[in-house]
Design a protein around this motif. Structure first.
Motif, short mmCIF file in Angstrom:
data_model
loop_
_atom_site.label_atom_id
_atom_site.label_comp_id
_atom_site.label_asym_id
_atom_site.label_seq_id
_atom_site.Cartn_x
_atom_site.Cartn_y
_atom_site.Cartn_z
N GLN A 62 0.83 -1.20 0.00
CA GLN A 62 0.00 0.00 0.00
C GLN A 62 0.86 1.26 0.00
OE1 GLN A 62 -2.21 0.40 3.70
NE2 GLN A 62 -0.64 -0.72 4.81
N TRP A 63 0.25 2.33 -0.46
CA TRP A 63 0.87 3.64 -0.37
C TRP A 63 0.50 4.22 0.99
CZ3 TRP A 63 4.39 5.69 -3.49
CH2 TRP A 63 4.54 5.11 -4.75
N GLN A 64 1.48 4.84 1.64
CA GLN A 64 1.23 5.45 2.94
C GLN A 64 1.71 6.89 2.92
OE1 GLN A 64 3.28 2.80 5.67
NE2 GLN A 64 1.48 1.53 5.88
N LYS A 65 0.98 7.73 3.62
CA LYS A 65 1.36 9.14 3.70
C LYS A 65 2.53 9.28 4.66
CE LYS A 65 -0.37 13.72 4.63
NZ LYS A 65 -1.46 14.56 5.04
N CYS A 66 3.53 10.01 4.22
CA CYS A 66 4.69 10.28 5.07
C CYS A 66 4.33 11.44 5.99
CB CYS A 66 5.91 10.64 4.22
SG CYS A 66 7.38 10.99 5.21
N THR A 67 4.50 11.25 7.27
CA THR A 67 4.16 12.30 8.24
C THR A 67 5.39 12.80 9.00
OG1 THR A 67 3.67 10.63 9.90
CG2 THR A 67 1.81 11.43 8.57
N ASN A 78 4.81 16.09 2.63
CA ASN A 78 3.55 15.95 1.89
C ASN A 78 3.54 14.76 0.95
OD1 ASN A 78 2.42 18.26 3.03
ND2 ASN A 78 3.41 19.59 1.53
N TYR A 79 4.60 13.99 0.93
CA TYR A 79 4.71 12.89 -0.02
C TYR A 79 4.17 11.59 0.57
CZ TYR A 79 7.65 15.92 -2.82
OH TYR A 79 8.11 16.95 -3.59
N LYS A 80 4.03 10.62 -0.32
CA LYS A 80 3.64 9.27 0.08
C LYS A 80 4.81 8.34 -0.20
CE LYS A 80 -1.29 9.66 -0.83
NZ LYS A 80 -2.42 9.08 -1.56
N TYR A 81 4.83 7.22 0.48
CA TYR A 81 5.83 6.21 0.20
C TYR A 81 5.13 4.87 0.03
CZ TYR A 81 5.56 4.93 5.16
OH TYR A 81 5.12 4.53 6.39
N HIS A 83 4.81 0.94 0.67
CA HIS A 83 5.16 -0.18 1.54
C HIS A 83 4.84 -1.45 0.75
CE1 HIS A 83 5.62 -2.66 5.08
NE2 HIS A 83 4.41 -3.14 4.91
#
Length: 192
Positions: A62-67, A78-81, A83
């Protein structure tokens, strides 16, 4: 004969090794551990089935929001990474591991016998004292119970060496003088 107290991850890694699913490249010297007396805390007996279940279920990709905070002013990324997840293990393998755990604990396994040490009031009290290290090192209450089990049983008998790969727990155990071994090493790290 050396006495080893395996934490949950070390016990799972040992089980994985025995069923041909080695999950670490820098594994423990299981032969040395097998030649000693092996113990687990009651907390590990409870946790191990959960860990086997986790591998049996796998993890979805899945794509997860980087916090993560990226600036001193508190600005967040503001990017996603991505997993990549983990494929679930074969159901039969997980059942075989559950069966092996039961056999080890009941003493009917030809591979290894593991004695379960109860968590009593003395161990709980000692774990509460051990938690003072949690403000400096990041470990959980289950880890404190495992360390306390080693401390209390080492006072009653000969020293019990904790088998763990948890760096935070090891750092706290160094401060308490608890001996341990880590993956990739073939010697005990004993504290004075």
């Amino acid at each position: 004969m050396k006495k080893y107290l395996l934490d949950t991850n070390a016990f799972f890694e040992m089980l994985s090794f025995f069923v041909g699913k080695n999950i670490r490249s820098d594994g423990y010297d299981f032969e040395d551990i097998q030649n000693g007396e092996c113990y687990i805390s009651k907390i590990t007996e409870l946790e191990i089935l959960s860990v086997i279940g986790k591998y049996g279920r796998g993890e979805a990709a899945q794509w997860q929001k980087c916090t993560r905070q990226i600036h001193e002013d508190g600005t967040k990324c503001n990017y996603k990474y991505f997993h990549k997840g983990r494929k679930p293990w074969n159901k039969k393998l997980c059942r075989d591991m559950q069966k092996l755990v039961k056999e080890m604990i009941t003493g009917s396994s030809p591979i290894l016998k593991v004695k379960v040490l109860d968590v009593n009031e003395t161990i709980i009290d000692r774990a509460e004292g051990f938690m003072m290290h949690a403000s400096k090192h990041k470990f959980g209450s289950q880890d404190a119970l495992i360390a306390a089990t080693s401390i209390i049983y080492s006072l009653q008998e000969e020293p019990m060496i904790v088998v763990t790969s948890d760096r935070a727990l090891r750092a706290a155990m160094i401060e308490e003088g608890v001996g341990f071994i880590v993956p990739g090493y073939h010697e005990n790290i004993e504290n004075e």
